[in-house]
Each structure stands twice: as C-alpha cells, then as structure tokens.
Design a protein around this motif. Structure first.
Motif, PDB file in Angstrom:
ATOM      1  N   SER A 220       0.791  -1.228   0.000  1.00 58.45           N
ATOM      2  CA  SER A 220       0.000   0.000   0.000  1.00 58.45           C
ATOM      3  C   SER A 220       0.826   1.282   0.000  1.00 58.45           C
ATOM      4  N   VAL A 221       2.125   1.187   0.291  1.00 59.65           N
ATOM      5  CA  VAL A 221       2.975   2.384   0.334  1.00 59.65           C
ATOM      6  C   VAL A 221       4.298   2.087  -0.368  1.00 59.65           C
ATOM      7  N   MET A 222       4.749   3.005  -1.204  1.00 53.44           N
ATOM      8  CA  MET A 222       6.032   2.851  -1.874  1.00 53.44           C
ATOM      9  C   MET A 222       6.746   4.211  -1.896  1.00 53.44           C
ATOM     10  N   VAL A 223       8.019   4.194  -1.518  1.00 53.84           N
ATOM     11  CA  VAL A 223       8.839   5.408  -1.527  1.00 53.84           C
ATOM     12  C   VAL A 223       9.837   5.309  -2.666  1.00 53.84           C
ATOM     13  N   LEU A 224       9.875   6.338  -3.510  1.00 51.28           N
ATOM     14  CA  LEU A 224      10.748   6.360  -4.685  1.00 51.28           C
ATOM     15  C   LEU A 224      11.758   7.494  -4.565  1.00 51.28           C
ATOM     16  N   GLN A 225      12.960   7.247  -5.090  1.00 49.55           N
ATOM     17  CA  GLN A 225      13.981   8.290  -5.158  1.00 49.55           C
ATOM     18  C   GLN A 225      14.351   8.529  -6.614  1.00 49.55           C
ATOM     19  N   PHE A 226      14.410   9.808  -6.985  1.00 48.18           N
ATOM     20  CA  PHE A 226      14.565  10.170  -8.389  1.00 48.18           C
ATOM     21  C   PHE A 226      16.010  10.541  -8.726  1.00 48.18           C
ATOM     22  N   PRO A 227      16.444  10.161  -9.920  1.00 49.79           N
ATOM     23  CA  PRO A 227      17.806  10.483 -10.367  1.00 49.79           C
ATOM     24  C   PRO A 227      17.832  11.810 -11.113  1.00 49.79           C
ATOM     25  N   SER A 228      18.994  12.195 -11.565  1.00 53.40           N
ATOM     26  CA  SER A 228      19.121  13.314 -12.484  1.00 53.40           C
ATOM     27  C   SER A 228      18.633  12.848 -13.852  1.00 53.40           C
ATOM     28  N   THR A 229      17.767  13.615 -14.494  1.00 55.64           N
ATOM     29  CA  THR A 229      17.218  13.201 -15.781  1.00 55.64           C
ATOM     30  C   THR A 229      17.300  14.343 -16.789  1.00 55.64           C
ATOM     31  N   THR A 230      17.005  14.019 -18.038  1.00 61.46           N
ATOM     32  CA  THR A 230      16.873  15.034 -19.086  1.00 61.46           C
ATOM     33  C   THR A 230      15.400  15.226 -19.431  1.00 61.46           C
ATOM     34  N   ILE A 231      14.527  14.650 -18.625  1.00 61.58           N
ATOM     35  CA  ILE A 231      13.082  14.674 -18.874  1.00 61.58           C
ATOM     36  C   ILE A 231      12.469  15.903 -18.213  1.00 61.58           C
ATOM     37  N   THR A 232      11.628  16.604 -18.930  1.00 59.91           N
ATOM     38  CA  THR A 232      10.918  17.756 -18.370  1.00 59.91           C
ATOM     39  C   THR A 232       9.651  17.311 -17.650  1.00 59.91           C
ATOM     40  N   ARG A 233       8.817  16.545 -18.351  1.00 58.11           N
ATOM     41  CA  ARG A 233       7.593  15.996 -17.779  1.00 58.11           C
ATOM     42  C   ARG A 233       7.520  14.511 -18.131  1.00 58.11           C
ATOM     43  N   GLY A 234       7.036  13.710 -17.196  1.00 52.41           N
ATOM     44  CA  GLY A 234       6.971  12.284 -17.465  1.00 52.41           C
ATOM     45  C   GLY A 234       6.027  11.561 -16.529  1.00 52.41           C
ATOM     46  N   ASN A 235       5.794  10.276 -16.836  1.00 51.84           N
ATOM     47  CA  ASN A 235       4.905   9.428 -16.044  1.00 51.84           C
ATOM     48  C   ASN A 235       5.667   8.208 -15.552  1.00 51.84           C
ATOM     49  N   LEU A 236       5.238   7.678 -14.425  1.00 49.47           N
ATOM     50  CA  LEU A 236       5.867   6.481 -13.878  1.00 49.47           C
ATOM     51  C   LEU A 236       5.360   5.235 -14.592  1.00 49.47           C
ATOM     52  N   THR A 237       6.291   4.363 -14.969  1.00 45.64           N
ATOM     53  CA  THR A 237       5.955   3.079 -15.569  1.00 45.64           C
ATOM     54  C   THR A 237       6.401   1.975 -14.618  1.00 45.64           C
ATOM     55  N   PHE A 238       5.457   1.137 -14.199  1.00 42.81           N
ATOM     56  CA  PHE A 238       5.735   0.074 -13.240  1.00 42.81           C
ATOM     57  C   PHE A 238       5.880  -1.265 -13.962  1.00 42.81           C
ATOM     58  N   SER A 239       6.928  -2.031 -13.625  1.00 40.33           N
ATOM     59  CA  SER A 239       7.041  -3.428 -14.042  1.00 40.33           C
ATOM     60  C   SER A 239       6.652  -4.271 -12.836  1.00 40.33           C
ATOM     61  N   TYR A 240       5.695  -5.182 -13.031  1.00 40.05           N
ATOM     62  CA  TYR A 240       5.180  -5.944 -11.896  1.00 40.05           C
ATOM     63  C   TYR A 240       4.813  -7.365 -12.319  1.00 40.05           C
ATOM     64  N   ASN A 241       4.685  -8.231 -11.315  1.00 45.18           N
ATOM     65  CA  ASN A 241       4.363  -9.633 -11.566  1.00 45.18           C
ATOM     66  C   ASN A 241       2.860  -9.845 -11.448  1.00 45.18           C
ATOM     67  N   SER A 242       2.287 -10.493 -12.442  1.00 40.27           N
ATOM     68  CA  SER A 242       0.864 -10.827 -12.412  1.00 40.27           C
ATOM     69  C   SER A 242       0.683 -12.254 -12.885  1.00 40.27           C
ATOM     70  N   GLY A 243       0.399 -13.154 -11.962  1.00 43.50           N
ATOM     71  CA  GLY A 243       0.186 -14.550 -12.314  1.00 43.50           C
ATOM     72  C   GLY A 243       1.407 -15.218 -12.897  1.00 43.50           C
ATOM     73  N   GLY A 244       2.604 -14.791 -12.457  1.00 36.69           N
ATOM     74  CA  GLY A 244       3.832 -15.408 -12.928  1.00 36.69           C
ATOM     75  C   GLY A 244       4.433 -14.765 -14.161  1.00 36.69           C
TER      76      GLY A 244
END
Length: 411
Positions: A220-244
């Motif tokens: 229910s809770v996730m803490v993220l730390q961000f790197p230096s990027t060249t991106i102005t605006r962006g969205n988070l993309t999650f890779s996750y396990n679903s049914g193996g």
C-alpha cells in the motif's frame, strides 16, 4: 338416508383429492427442493473454474441522431470501449471483483464459498448441482501469508478444495506526496498493488526514460527516489508480476522534473528573480514549505488589495512559445480565497485586475498546473518581468499569510 350417503361420498372424494394434491406437492418438493433441481447428497467436488466475462477493449461507434427545431438532422459518432462481454475459459487464477463459474458435482446444497479463507457472497438463483456463479470479494487476501491459493466450497454433505490463486491488482497509486521532483528527492505513493513491483521507470512525454529507485515498498505504500534526468515531464511506468508473468503499466499522473524547468522560486529565488511584493513580511521563509526546506511567504493585509509575488528586471524572460504550463504549490490562509494571477505581459498589464482567477482552499497545500494557453498571461513579443498574486479586499477580511513553493514554468 340417501342424502346422507351422498354427503359422505362427497366428503370422501374431497378428502381423497386433498391427499392426492398433498402427495403431489410432497413429491414435487422432494424432486425440486424449491431450487428447480435435486441437490446431490454425495461429497462435493470441484473439477474446474471458468471465467464468466472479459473486457473488450475494441473501440465501437454508436451513431447519435439529433433533430433541431428546424428539422435539420445531425449524426454524431460516439466512441465506446471497455465493453463487458461473455467469455468462457478455464482458469486457475482470478482477479479481485471478477465473476467466475465453479464446475463440479454435488454443489447444490452449498452453504459457503471462500477464497483464501475470505467468505464470498453467492446468489442461490445462480447455482445448480454442477455449477456456481460467484464473485471474488474485493478484500480477498492475495499476498502471503494470508493467501494460500485455496478455493473452498462447503455443502451440507462435505467440503471441496481447489487450488486457485488470487491475482494481485495492478499497481494503482491513489495519492502522490508530490508531483514535482529533483535529483535525489523522494516521493511517497499510497495505493494498492505495490508489493509485486520489481522496477520503476520515468517515461518522458516527449521521449526518454530514467530508472527510478525503490527506497521501500509494501503493498500500500512505496517510496521512490529520483535520479538526475533530461526529462521535463513524465509518467511512472511500473514493471510488476501478475500470475507469474511480468507486465508493465504507466500511471496517468504526470510528474515534473524541477531541474529541467524554468525556476522562479524553489527553496529560494532563482533565475535572477527577486521579491516584488507590495506588503510584508514577504520573501524566503522556512516557516512552511512543500519541497526542500523553504517557501515564499506572502502577506495580504485585511482589505489591502495587495499583489504579492516576484520581479525580474534583468535579464527577465523574453516570450517563448515552448513553455506550456505554469506550476506552483500554494498553502492557503484562514479561509478560502480567490487569487488573481497577474503578469506584466498580459493584455491588461500588471495590476489589480480580475484576470486568471484561482481558488485557494484554506490551510492546505494545493497544487496548480495551469496550461498557459488558458490564461491571459504572456503576449507574444513581450518580456516577462513581473509575476504576482492579487487578493481583492473584502468586507470582514482578516490578515492572511500564504506560502508559495516550486514556482516554475515548464515546457
């Protein structure tokens, strides 16, 4: 005497009819048991579980026909998608909230159904001796140790157990602690489905990606730390396990990299901007802040009709059409107020103007991300030198203090 005999004969006939009717009812009840079938009395079994439906993501178009008062006919195509359609397929895993059909034998006298020990409601009208339609409850456990991949059906004559997994929901953030970040900063996400996430990337709206570090996570809770990027605006993309299997999902919430924005105030004045307020105290303050350790304090005296904000007399900022948004956090005062966003580059100039209104709730931090093309903000060919917030004086006003943080322009 003959009359009496006839009377008793009628009574006998009526009694016989009643007996036959009662026997018929008994036989009928024994045969159908009020369900339309006779439940088996043997031990229940589960042979398979099947899907009930699926979501069809194909885009279909309906044509809406309208006729105006003059008799003119207009036909408008209306797109619709995500249609629920029947879909029968054997499965050994189910999703929260979805319906499934349990097949087997001697299921007609079912008294309870559980998924991973959690009771599921079922409608007896959708039950036969060989099948049950049931919905997986939304609160069914799907993570160890509570999730033991068990489907259990209990009847009047025994218990049937079947190995059936509950799929973790896809990562679904409900809140972000911030929508802006800079190199090394952290953002906390609240929601569901975080436990199965293996990696997170920032996907730029104009291209490019950056790996985002997972500092900590539970479901229910996730803490993220961000790197230096060249991106102005962006969205988070999650890779996750679903049914193996590994799947990806990109969240709709857009984040802004402050390091790649035009900064007016972030912890301090930036890009040669200074305090341009009409009242005091104003300027940098550590009393309250949203990001970092400081914000811009603005004072609005009761009935003062003041403009609080920023000035940049040199080198200023010449008009640049590539900037798309003005973004800032603001913490409101004691009551809700409407502020007017003022610039020297608007069509009415910098002053006590009723332009670009924003409603600021009291005593909470509120995020504003406003498209510049919706504002009377910046005429082509002009140079931005003043940016402020005007509060009209009102009867019964009290002195108000506002805080502004992360005031930036973003491409």
């Amino acid at each position: 005497m003959k009359t009496t005999n006839k009377y008793f004969k009628k009574i006998h006939i009526l009694y016989a009819c009643m007996i036959l009717t009662f026997a018929s009812i008994v036989v009928s009840c024994k045969k159908y048991d009020s369900l339309g079938f006779t439940p088996g009395t043997g031990k229940p079994t589960i042979s398979s579980v099947h899907t009930w439906s699926k979501t069809d993501t194909t885009v279909y178009y309906d044509t809406v026909t309208s006729i105006d008062a003059s008799g003119n006919i207009t036909k408008t195509p209306v797109a619709r998608t995500n249609k629920i359609v029947p879909f029968d397929s054997a499965t050994t895993a189910g999703a929260l909230g979805n319906y499934y059909i349990i097949y087997g034998s001697n299921l007609g006298s079912t008294t309870s159904i559980t998924f991973n020990g959690y009771n599921a409601y079922f409608n007896r009208a959708l039950l036969t001796d060989n099948s049950i339609v049931v919905q997986v409850p939304s609160k069914t456990p799907y993570l160890p140790p509570l999730a033991n991949d068990s489907l259990v059906v209990i009847t009047l004559y025994g218990k049937a157990t079947y190995k059936f997994s509950i799929l973790a929901p896809p990562p679904t953030p409900s809140t972000y602690s911030n929508y802006d970040f800079y190199s090394g900063s952290q953002i906390t996400l609240n929601g569901v489905g975080f436990a199965t996430i293996s990696s997170v990337n920032l996907t730029g709206v104009s291209g490019g990606t950056a790996n985002v570090s997972i500092v900590s996570q539970n479901d229910s809770v996730m803490v993220l730390q961000f790197p230096s990027t060249t991106i102005t605006r962006g969205n988070l993309t999650f890779s996750y396990n679903s049914g193996g299997t590994t799947q990806t999902l990109t969240d709709k919430q857009e984040l802004v990299d402050l390091d790649n924005a035009y900064q007016i105030f972030t912890d301090d004045f930036q890009s040669s901007w200074t305090d341009g307020s009409w009242a005091s105290p104003s300027g940098k303050s550590t009393n309250a802040f949203k990001t970092g350790n400081a914000a811009f304090i603005a004072s609005f005296p009761a009935g003062g009709w003041k403009i609080e904000g920023f000035a940049n007399w040199w080198p200023s900022l010449p008009y640049d059409a590539s900037y798309k948004y003005i973004i800032f956090w603001v913490k409101g005062g004691t009551v809700s107020h409407t502020l007017n966003l003022e610039t020297n580059t608007s069509s009415v100039g910098y002053g006590q103007n009723s332009v670009n209104p924003i409603v600021v709730p009291p005593n909470v931090w509120t995020y504003f991300k406003i498209p510049l093309n919706t504002l009377n903000f910046w005429k082509p060919g002009t140079t931005l030198q003043q940016l402020g917030f005007f509060l009209k004086g009102q009867s019964g006003d009290v002195d108000e203090t506002y805080y502004f943080d992360d005031v930036v322009l973003v491409k």
